[in-house]
Motif scaffolding. Sequence first.
Motif, mmCIF file in Angstrom:
data_model
loop_
_atom_site.group_PDB
_atom_site.id
_atom_site.type_symbol
_atom_site.label_atom_id
_atom_site.label_comp_id
_atom_site.label_asym_id
_atom_site.label_seq_id
_atom_site.Cartn_x
_atom_site.Cartn_y
_atom_site.Cartn_z
ATOM 1 N N ASN A 28 0.755 -1.283 0.017
ATOM 2 C CA ASN A 28 -0.091 0.077 -0.075
ATOM 3 C C ASN A 28 0.775 1.308 0.027
ATOM 4 O O ASN A 28 2.188 1.118 0.236
ATOM 5 C CB ASN A 28 -0.826 -0.199 1.217
ATOM 6 C CG ASN A 28 -0.494 0.011 2.455
ATOM 7 O OD1 ASN A 28 0.749 0.480 2.627
ATOM 8 N ND2 ASN A 28 -1.142 -0.226 3.720
ATOM 9 N N HIS A 34 0.336 -6.355 1.493
ATOM 10 C CA HIS A 34 -1.172 -7.033 1.875
ATOM 11 C C HIS A 34 -1.434 -7.968 0.633
ATOM 12 O O HIS A 34 -0.792 -8.129 -0.468
ATOM 13 C CB HIS A 34 -2.191 -5.893 1.314
ATOM 14 C CG HIS A 34 -2.326 -4.920 2.395
ATOM 15 N ND1 HIS A 34 -1.295 -3.921 2.926
ATOM 16 C CD2 HIS A 34 -3.345 -4.737 3.504
ATOM 17 C CE1 HIS A 34 -1.694 -3.279 3.812
ATOM 18 N NE2 HIS A 34 -2.851 -3.760 4.281
ATOM 19 N N ARG A 38 -5.252 -6.429 -0.148
ATOM 20 C CA ARG A 38 -6.128 -6.108 0.686
ATOM 21 C C ARG A 38 -6.252 -6.278 2.141
ATOM 22 O O ARG A 38 -6.687 -5.938 3.049
ATOM 23 C CB ARG A 38 -7.480 -6.209 0.243
ATOM 24 C CG ARG A 38 -7.829 -7.446 -0.353
ATOM 25 C CD ARG A 38 -9.598 -7.741 -0.674
ATOM 26 N NE ARG A 38 -10.242 -7.969 0.525
ATOM 27 C CZ ARG A 38 -10.886 -8.919 0.843
ATOM 28 N NH1 ARG A 38 -10.395 -9.978 0.432
ATOM 29 N NH2 ARG A 38 -11.466 -9.081 1.908
#
Length: 153
Positions: A28, A34, A38
């Motif tokens: 990110n 991630h 996400r």
Amino acid sequence: MKLTTDHTPERKDEKERIKKCGGFIAWNSLGQPHVNGRLAMTRSIGDLDLKASGVIAEPETKRIKLHHADDSFLVLTTDGINFMVNSQEICDFVNQSHDPSEAAHAVTEQAIQYGTEDNSTAVVVPFGAWGKYKNSEVNFSFSRSFASSGRWA
């Protein structure tokens, strides 16, 4: 003694499992990895849509022999705490507390003050050396002092 490390996509073994299952790691804007862009962890009870990408619910376990004269406590925490408060800070909060309930509350409150937006739960299990290095007149038995605190505990 730290019994485990966080299950993040930064861990080589965790990253390899995710990639073998067809998942990918994306970072990110803060430089945090991630799963599939996400999920900041590689093990989760929920997140069913990421199971095919290698996210598992199986816990990492380790067997150790406790030495009640030396071992003070065990702290179990959710990711809402671990992403905000590091392991040393958690130990410091527990060591400054008079009982497991106060310790669990201190840990969860600190995560909330740091701005966690995830579930924040801590379970503090005292062992025989609890209070050994404190000036405390209160004694605890294991069976009465298992304490949990959290925003959704």
